[in-house]
Design a protein around this motif. Structure first.
Motif, PDB file in Angstrom:
ATOM      1  N   TYR A 257     -13.985  32.168  13.653  1.00 12.64           N
ATOM      2  CA  TYR A 257     -13.751  30.967  14.457  1.00 12.64           C
ATOM      3  C   TYR A 257     -14.917  30.001  14.306  1.00 12.64           C
ATOM      4  O   TYR A 257     -16.079  30.407  14.274  1.00 12.64           O
ATOM      5  CB  TYR A 257     -13.638  31.304  15.951  1.00 12.64           C
ATOM      6  CG  TYR A 257     -12.441  32.109  16.348  1.00 12.64           C
ATOM      7  CD1 TYR A 257     -11.171  31.533  16.397  1.00 12.64           C
ATOM      8  CD2 TYR A 257     -12.581  33.452  16.730  1.00 12.64           C
ATOM      9  CE1 TYR A 257     -10.069  32.275  16.795  1.00 12.64           C
ATOM     10  CE2 TYR A 257     -11.484  34.195  17.127  1.00 12.64           C
ATOM     11  CZ  TYR A 257     -10.232  33.606  17.163  1.00 12.64           C
ATOM     12  OH  TYR A 257      -9.134  34.340  17.563  1.00 12.64           O
ATOM     13  N   SER A 258     -14.589  28.714  14.233  1.00  9.80           N
ATOM     14  CA  SER A 258     -15.576  27.665  14.498  1.00  9.80           C
ATOM     15  C   SER A 258     -15.025  26.820  15.632  1.00  9.80           C
ATOM     16  O   SER A 258     -13.810  26.767  15.851  1.00  9.80           O
ATOM     17  CB  SER A 258     -15.846  26.810  13.249  1.00  9.80           C
ATOM     18  OG  SER A 258     -14.716  26.027  12.913  1.00  9.80           O
ATOM     19  N   ASP A 283     -11.406  37.501  26.825  1.00  9.53           N
ATOM     20  CA  ASP A 283     -10.929  36.824  25.615  1.00  9.53           C
ATOM     21  C   ASP A 283     -11.957  35.813  25.128  1.00  9.53           C
ATOM     22  O   ASP A 283     -12.202  35.697  23.921  1.00  9.53           O
ATOM     23  CB  ASP A 283      -9.602  36.126  25.895  1.00  9.53           C
ATOM     24  CG  ASP A 283      -8.507  37.103  26.290  1.00  9.53           C
ATOM     25  OD1 ASP A 283      -8.327  38.105  25.575  1.00  9.53           O
ATOM     26  OD2 ASP A 283      -7.838  36.872  27.319  1.00  9.53           O
ATOM     27  N   GLY A 284     -12.559  35.094  26.051  1.00 10.30           N
ATOM     28  CA  GLY A 284     -13.579  34.135  25.673  1.00 10.30           C
ATOM     29  C   GLY A 284     -14.789  34.792  25.047  1.00 10.30           C
ATOM     30  O   GLY A 284     -15.389  34.254  24.102  1.00 10.30           O
ATOM     31  N   ARG A 285     -15.142  35.969  25.548  1.00  6.63           N
ATOM     32  CA  ARG A 285     -16.283  36.681  24.985  1.00  6.63           C
ATOM     33  C   ARG A 285     -16.019  37.087  23.541  1.00  6.63           C
ATOM     34  O   ARG A 285     -16.913  37.005  22.689  1.00  6.63           O
ATOM     35  CB  ARG A 285     -16.592  37.915  25.843  1.00  6.63           C
ATOM     36  CG  ARG A 285     -17.902  38.603  25.460  1.00  6.63           C
ATOM     37  CD  ARG A 285     -18.406  39.491  26.580  1.00  6.63           C
ATOM     38  NE  ARG A 285     -17.403  40.438  27.059  1.00  6.63           N
ATOM     39  CZ  ARG A 285     -16.791  40.369  28.242  1.00  6.63           C
ATOM     40  NH1 ARG A 285     -17.077  39.388  29.076  1.00  6.63           N
ATOM     41  NH2 ARG A 285     -15.900  41.281  28.596  1.00  6.63           N
ATOM     42  N   ARG A 286     -14.786  37.489  23.242  1.00  8.67           N
ATOM     43  CA  ARG A 286     -14.449  37.820  21.849  1.00  8.67           C
ATOM     44  C   ARG A 286     -14.560  36.585  20.957  1.00  8.67           C
ATOM     45  O   ARG A 286     -14.955  36.696  19.789  1.00  8.67           O
ATOM     46  CB  ARG A 286     -13.034  38.407  21.760  1.00  8.67           C
ATOM     47  CG  ARG A 286     -12.903  39.772  22.409  1.00  8.67           C
ATOM     48  CD  ARG A 286     -11.739  40.565  21.833  1.00  8.67           C
ATOM     49  NE  ARG A 286     -10.462  39.856  21.940  1.00  8.67           N
ATOM     50  CZ  ARG A 286      -9.743  39.780  23.059  1.00  8.67           C
ATOM     51  NH1 ARG A 286     -10.214  40.339  24.166  1.00  8.67           N
ATOM     52  NH2 ARG A 286      -8.592  39.142  23.082  1.00  8.67           N
ATOM     53  N   SER A 290     -17.241  36.010  17.740  1.00  8.39           N
ATOM     54  CA  SER A 290     -16.734  35.726  16.390  1.00  8.39           C
ATOM     55  C   SER A 290     -17.025  34.304  15.939  1.00  8.39           C
ATOM     56  O   SER A 290     -16.586  33.884  14.864  1.00  8.39           O
ATOM     57  CB  SER A 290     -15.212  35.952  16.342  1.00  8.39           C
ATOM     58  OG  SER A 290     -14.873  37.265  16.703  1.00  8.39           O
ATOM     59  N   LEU A 291     -17.773  33.557  16.753  1.00 15.18           N
ATOM     60  CA  LEU A 291     -18.008  32.142  16.480  1.00 15.18           C
ATOM     61  C   LEU A 291     -19.102  31.976  15.428  1.00 15.18           C
ATOM     62  O   LEU A 291     -20.232  32.414  15.621  1.00 15.18           O
ATOM     63  CB  LEU A 291     -18.420  31.442  17.780  1.00 15.18           C
ATOM     64  CG  LEU A 291     -18.282  29.931  17.880  1.00 15.18           C
ATOM     65  CD1 LEU A 291     -16.835  29.498  17.703  1.00 15.18           C
ATOM     66  CD2 LEU A 291     -18.817  29.446  19.235  1.00 15.18           C
ATOM     67  N   VAL A 292     -18.755  31.337  14.308  1.00 14.14           N
ATOM     68  CA  VAL A 292     -19.755  31.150  13.249  1.00 14.14           C
ATOM     69  C   VAL A 292     -20.661  29.957  13.549  1.00 14.14           C
ATOM     70  O   VAL A 292     -21.805  29.914  13.102  1.00 14.14           O
ATOM     71  CB  VAL A 292     -19.091  31.000  11.870  1.00 14.14           C
ATOM     72  CG1 VAL A 292     -18.533  32.329  11.396  1.00 14.14           C
ATOM     73  CG2 VAL A 292     -17.994  29.936  11.862  1.00 14.14           C
TER      74      VAL A 292
END
Length: 478
Positions: A257-258, A283-286, A290-292
């Motif tokens: 995700y970006s 869900d937000g923590r996931r 995964s945020l690049v």
């Protein structure tokens, strides 16, 4: 060895294009915009040559003036292209030297409007047409031209810290080996349906191209996504968490995700509140894990404001930060890294030589700074394929793509050009029903176009099917 080029003339034409779906980003919902096409006539090392480039005139990105209409925004971009054509006509020297002179005139000299991203739009458009003409004359691909230093590029002439550096010249910047494919980072627009049950008959349209995110994932095997934030933490968290649930339910493992705020957050405190809310939700923590990177959280005018430096560094300790709209000058990325930003977007509409300079900076510093491919709605044939060619040259692992989703395939170009593109690039396009569309397989697209002689395309450009700029702008837009 660098080529010598004489620019004999620059011509401009355009075509109006309508979206198949409304595209909400930042402060605008895009439903229609023209593609402007540049044609350069030149002599390269004594050989008569020509080159093409094109870009969608996206409103409310280059300049976000809420007082201006979409029509006024497009007229401003047309004017930028016309000023760049003036700067290039009659110029001579190496391609890089010609670009330097035109860039100075258009951004800081007698042809400048004072809005740097707007002024840079025209410069970048004609720059690519010049690079194409150079490659065509030498019968080399863009990658081959970089390998052989055909453009005479020197990052040290743009960024003093790179003067004499081993990474300053183009042969040192070319990714090796060049990739055959690049992962598509699919844009989820602010109005996009996430589930097929949300798709209204009006959005369904007359083709079988997916509309809902879950159908895009199923059709194309997507596993990388660019999400949009709108500046209101509570609203953004609700939508972002729902997107994560849809992606999880679709069976995507290890998604990438970006997150792009498009300048929508006014201060760092509110951005931090967004991250706090996300991290408090499973869900937000996931998503955060995964945020690049987080792209352009603040308005461009505040991005490099010294008063924000401490807060930016604290935010950058939580998530990598990338500049996009704030990247409006040759040294913008170099200055941004001093604040704690680590990334910079690559967009052909901001300039190829500027992207090469930033790559040289990343390689020379070797400090975790990076470039990322972002898509200002590149449409087939020329904008998309030349942008993918730049991606291939820089060796970027994933690339935001959205033109194929919001616009109706190759219907945006003349029929003869669409058929020629399919014939020349069957790895990149396919026919579905009566429409030619982008071929996405296992979440990726082909980069073979980067090896075509010229700058990224082998199909014929149907110049005569385009219209004069004055005719295109005569009727109201959007």
């Amino acid at each position: 060895m660098a080529a010598e080029i004489e620019i004999e003339g620059v011509e401009l034409r355009a075509t109006r294009c309508r979206t198949r779906l409304p595209f909400r980003f930042g402060i605008v919902t895009l439903t229609e915009a023209p593609v402007v096409v540049a044609r350069v006539r030149a002599r390269v090392d004594g050989v008569t040559s020509g080159g093409f480039a094109a870009d969608l005139c996206v409103p409310k990105w280059f300049e976000k003036d809420p007082q201006k209409s979409v029509h006024e925004d497009v007229a401003t971009l047309f004017s930028s292209a016309e000023r760049a054509a003036t700067a290039w006509t009659g110029a001579a020297g190496t391609p890089f030297g010609v670009w330097q002179a035109a860039h100075r005139r258009c951004l800081d000299g007698d042809l400048a409007s004072g809005v740097k991203l707007v002024d840079g739009f025209g410069v970048a458009l004609v720059e690519r047409a010049m690079l194409d003409a150079t490659c065509q004359a030498a019968e080399r691909s863009f990658l081959g031209a970089l390998e052989n230093d055909l453009f005479g590029f020197d990052a040290g002439a743009l960024l003093p810290e790179l003067e004499g550096d081993t990474h300053a010249k183009s042969p040192a910047l070319l990714a090796r080996p060049s990739a055959d494919r690049v992962l598509v980072r699919h844009t989820v627009g602010g109005l996009d349906p996430l589930r097929r049950t949300e798709v209204s008959p009006a959005l369904r349209g007359d083709d079988d191209h997916p509309v809902a995110l879950e159908d895009d994932i199923a059709r194309f095997g997507l596993r990388a996504f660019k999400l949009k934030a709108g500046g209101v933490p509570a609203d953004d968290v609700a939508r972002l968490c729902e997107i994560v649930r849809v992606v999880d339910e679709a069976g995507v493992t290890d998604p990438i995700y970006s997150l792009d705020a498009n300048e929508s957050y006014e201060d760092v405190t509110t951005v931090a509140a967004l991250l706090d809310r996300l991290e408090a939700d499973p869900d937000g923590r996931r998503l955060v894990e995964s945020l690049v990177y987080l792209e352009q959280p603040l308005p461009r005018t505040r991005t490099l404001d010294p008063s924000t430096a401490g807060d930016i560094r604290a935010l950058a300790a939580r998530v990598p930060l990338l500049i996009d709209e704030a990247d409006d000058a040759i040294d913008a990325f170099a200055r941004a890294t001093a604040f704690g930003y680590r990334g910079v977007s690559v967009k052909n509409c901001k300039g190829v030589f500027r992207a090469l300079a930033n790559r040289a900076l990343v390689l020379a510093r070797n400090d975790g700074s990076f470039q990322a491919s972002e898509d200002l709605t590149n449409l087939p044939m020329l904008p998309l394929q030349q942008d993918l060619t730049t991606v291939a040259a820089l060796g970027l692992e994933h690339s935001e793509r959205n033109g194929h989703h919001f616009f109706p395939g190759l219907d945006v170009v003349p029929t003869a050009e669409a058929e020629a593109a399919l014939s020349a690039h069957p790895d990149l396009y396919e026919r579905r029903g009566d429409r030619i569309v982008l071929r996405i397989e296992d979440g990726a697209v082909s980069l073979a176009c980067a090896r075509a002689s010229g700058y990224g395309y082998a199909g014929r450009v149907d110049w005569e099917a385009r219209d004069a700029l004055a005719d295109v702008i005569a009727e109201p837009l959007g």
